[in-house]
Scaffold this motif. Sequence first.
Motif, PDB file in Angstrom:
ATOM      1  N   ARG A 265     -13.222  12.053  30.881  1.00 24.50           N
ATOM      2  CA  ARG A 265     -13.491  11.358  29.370  1.00 24.50           C
ATOM      3  C   ARG A 265     -14.563  11.227  28.894  1.00 24.50           C
ATOM      4  O   ARG A 265     -14.831  11.641  27.626  1.00 24.50           O
ATOM      5  N   GLU A 266     -15.570  11.151  29.723  1.00 24.44           N
ATOM      6  CA  GLU A 266     -16.949  10.810  29.325  1.00 24.44           C
ATOM      7  C   GLU A 266     -17.609  12.232  29.476  1.00 24.44           C
ATOM      8  O   GLU A 266     -19.034  12.168  29.376  1.00 24.44           O
ATOM      9  N   SER A 267     -17.055  13.348  29.814  1.00 21.00           N
ATOM     10  CA  SER A 267     -17.632  14.703  29.779  1.00 21.00           C
ATOM     11  C   SER A 267     -18.830  14.707  30.851  1.00 21.00           C
ATOM     12  O   SER A 267     -19.578  15.530  30.712  1.00 21.00           O
ATOM     13  N   LEU A 268     -18.637  13.913  31.892  1.00 22.99           N
ATOM     14  CA  LEU A 268     -19.139  13.993  32.894  1.00 22.99           C
ATOM     15  C   LEU A 268     -18.771  15.034  34.072  1.00 22.99           C
ATOM     16  O   LEU A 268     -19.253  15.300  35.119  1.00 22.99           O
ATOM     17  N   LEU A 269     -17.391  15.134  34.144  1.00 23.35           N
ATOM     18  CA  LEU A 269     -16.612  16.099  34.806  1.00 23.35           C
ATOM     19  C   LEU A 269     -15.927  17.024  34.317  1.00 23.35           C
ATOM     20  O   LEU A 269     -15.236  16.960  33.397  1.00 23.35           O
ATOM     21  N   GLU A 270     -15.958  18.381  35.011  1.00 27.80           N
ATOM     22  CA  GLU A 270     -14.937  19.217  34.163  1.00 27.80           C
ATOM     23  C   GLU A 270     -13.854  19.664  35.369  1.00 27.80           C
ATOM     24  O   GLU A 270     -13.928  19.799  36.664  1.00 27.80           O
ATOM     25  N   ILE A 271     -12.672  19.978  34.882  1.00 31.25           N
ATOM     26  CA  ILE A 271     -11.615  20.047  35.478  1.00 31.25           C
ATOM     27  C   ILE A 271     -10.928  21.515  35.240  1.00 31.25           C
ATOM     28  O   ILE A 271     -10.749  21.650  33.981  1.00 31.25           O
ATOM     29  N   THR A 272     -11.231  22.510  36.072  1.00 30.62           N
ATOM     30  CA  THR A 272     -10.523  23.906  35.679  1.00 30.62           C
ATOM     31  C   THR A 272      -9.576  24.350  36.546  1.00 30.62           C
ATOM     32  O   THR A 272      -9.392  23.820  37.693  1.00 30.62           O
ATOM     33  N   GLN A 273      -8.939  25.491  35.909  1.00 38.08           N
ATOM     34  CA  GLN A 273      -7.789  26.361  36.481  1.00 38.08           C
ATOM     35  C   GLN A 273      -7.994  27.671  35.985  1.00 38.08           C
ATOM     36  O   GLN A 273      -7.992  28.032  34.889  1.00 38.08           O
ATOM     37  N   ALA A 274      -7.849  28.613  36.843  1.00 31.78           N
ATOM     38  CA  ALA A 274      -8.024  30.184  36.534  1.00 31.78           C
ATOM     39  C   ALA A 274      -6.731  30.431  35.943  1.00 31.78           C
ATOM     40  O   ALA A 274      -6.819  31.185  34.870  1.00 31.78           O
ATOM     41  N   GLU A 275      -5.764  30.183  36.374  1.00 34.24           N
ATOM     42  CA  GLU A 275      -4.464  30.687  35.789  1.00 34.24           C
ATOM     43  C   GLU A 275      -3.407  29.737  36.277  1.00 34.24           C
ATOM     44  O   GLU A 275      -3.666  28.717  37.009  1.00 34.24           O
ATOM     45  N   PRO A 276      -2.362  29.606  35.420  1.00 32.24           N
ATOM     46  CA  PRO A 276      -1.139  28.727  35.872  1.00 32.24           C
ATOM     47  C   PRO A 276      -0.923  28.746  37.209  1.00 32.24           C
ATOM     48  O   PRO A 276      -0.757  29.810  37.907  1.00 32.24           O
ATOM     49  N   TYR A 277      -0.549  27.670  37.974  1.00 30.73           N
ATOM     50  CA  TYR A 277      -0.289  27.508  39.396  1.00 30.73           C
ATOM     51  C   TYR A 277      -1.175  27.845  40.441  1.00 30.73           C
ATOM     52  O   TYR A 277      -1.026  27.752  41.450  1.00 30.73           O
ATOM     53  N   ALA A 278      -2.644  27.979  39.773  1.00 35.23           N
ATOM     54  CA  ALA A 278      -3.641  28.244  40.559  1.00 35.23           C
ATOM     55  C   ALA A 278      -4.273  26.792  41.029  1.00 35.23           C
ATOM     56  O   ALA A 278      -4.025  26.012  40.479  1.00 35.23           O
ATOM     57  N   PRO A 279      -5.242  27.125  42.305  1.00 34.66           N
ATOM     58  CA  PRO A 279      -5.715  25.820  42.472  1.00 34.66           C
ATOM     59  C   PRO A 279      -6.631  25.034  41.113  1.00 34.66           C
ATOM     60  O   PRO A 279      -7.321  25.943  40.569  1.00 34.66           O
ATOM     61  N   ILE A 280      -6.726  23.863  41.267  1.00 31.88           N
ATOM     62  CA  ILE A 280      -7.270  23.200  40.246  1.00 31.88           C
ATOM     63  C   ILE A 280      -8.854  22.718  40.999  1.00 31.88           C
ATOM     64  O   ILE A 280      -9.007  22.385  42.235  1.00 31.88           O
ATOM     65  N   TYR A 281     -10.047  23.062  40.337  1.00 28.37           N
ATOM     66  CA  TYR A 281     -11.595  22.717  40.871  1.00 28.37           C
ATOM     67  C   TYR A 281     -12.157  21.868  39.886  1.00 28.37           C
ATOM     68  O   TYR A 281     -11.684  21.578  38.812  1.00 28.37           O
ATOM     69  N   LEU A 282     -12.782  21.026  40.455  1.00 25.16           N
ATOM     70  CA  LEU A 282     -13.630  20.137  39.949  1.00 25.16           C
ATOM     71  C   LEU A 282     -15.059  20.330  39.952  1.00 25.16           C
ATOM     72  O   LEU A 282     -15.642  20.901  41.075  1.00 25.16           O
ATOM     73  N   ARG A 283     -15.927  20.168  39.187  1.00 24.31           N
ATOM     74  CA  ARG A 283     -17.357  20.374  39.218  1.00 24.31           C
ATOM     75  C   ARG A 283     -18.157  19.594  37.984  1.00 24.31           C
ATOM     76  O   ARG A 283     -17.421  18.925  37.003  1.00 24.31           O
ATOM     77  N   LEU A 284     -19.113  19.045  38.086  1.00 20.31           N
ATOM     78  CA  LEU A 284     -20.191  18.346  37.160  1.00 20.31           C
ATOM     79  C   LEU A 284     -20.574  19.202  36.189  1.00 20.31           C
ATOM     80  O   LEU A 284     -20.916  20.309  36.112  1.00 20.31           O
ATOM     81  N   SER A 285     -20.464  18.426  35.051  1.00 20.99           N
ATOM     82  CA  SER A 285     -20.677  19.305  33.721  1.00 20.99           C
ATOM     83  C   SER A 285     -22.254  19.468  33.461  1.00 20.99           C
ATOM     84  O   SER A 285     -22.611  20.659  33.275  1.00 20.99           O
TER      85      SER A 285
END
Length: 291
Positions: A265-285
């Motif tokens: 929410r504070e835009s310090l972390l991004e949550i990404t996913q390449a396509e539906p049902y694909a693994p979810i990844y986290l990384r710092l903004s």
Amino acid sequence: MSVPKDDGALNALVDPAEDTTPDVVDSVALARLYGEPLFAMPQDLYIPPDALEVFLETFQGPLDLLLYLIRKQNFNVLDIPMAEVTRQYLSYVEQIREQNLELAGEYLLMAAMLIEIKSRMLLPVKKSDTGEEIDDPRAELVRRLLEYEQMKLAARKLDDLPQLGRDFQRSHAVMDLHIEQTLPDVSPEDLRNAWLDIMRRARLNAHHRITREQLSVRDHMSQILRRLGDVQFMEFNELFMERVDQGDAAAVIVVHFLAMLELARESLLEITQAEPYAPIYLRLSYMRAAA
């Protein structure tokens, strides 16, 4: 046939040297007095005059006699023929008067009452001042007779009930009781059932204690930032499996998840996913901005 005279034998029969007469002859004795047989009635025996008195009819009192005379001749108790009943009553009283004057006194009182009732019935019937007829002179006597008969029947019913000592005896038995306490036999199945019952009660009485644990979302946010600062990407499950492997409680995992959402929410972390049902990844903004 002649018998020679023998003076010695005759004297022996008249005056024997030994008395052979039996002391007790039960076949002819009338009675025994202090163990001695009586062969005749004593001349000085005193017999009271009342000892051989025989009562053919016994009455408990004047009412009993009067009720007996009425019931014996099937008279109507509500319409007593006073002349006949009084005559029979006086005849009986005269008999007992000759034998027992004290006993006759009570009966004479009832006889006087009967004569009075008879004389009142001979008088002309007069009406009272109110114009009503005077009560029957026999009314009071009838009332007493009916009450007495009712009580007599009730007493007879009570007497017919079984009585101790007359109709039956109370039995008594002596028992030598020796009470010995015996221990019951216990089988393995009984022990098993007892143990299961204890466990069931323990589960019902179990207490759930809630303790307060100091968990800080800000602290977990700092931990996630330090963890992602060493890598470029991290899979979502990996971030939380580390906590699970360490044995953290569910509350710690929840706070860790809230810390991740707060960083996003504070835009310090991004949550990404390449396509539906694909693994979810986290990384710092700010890591992406630096790249």
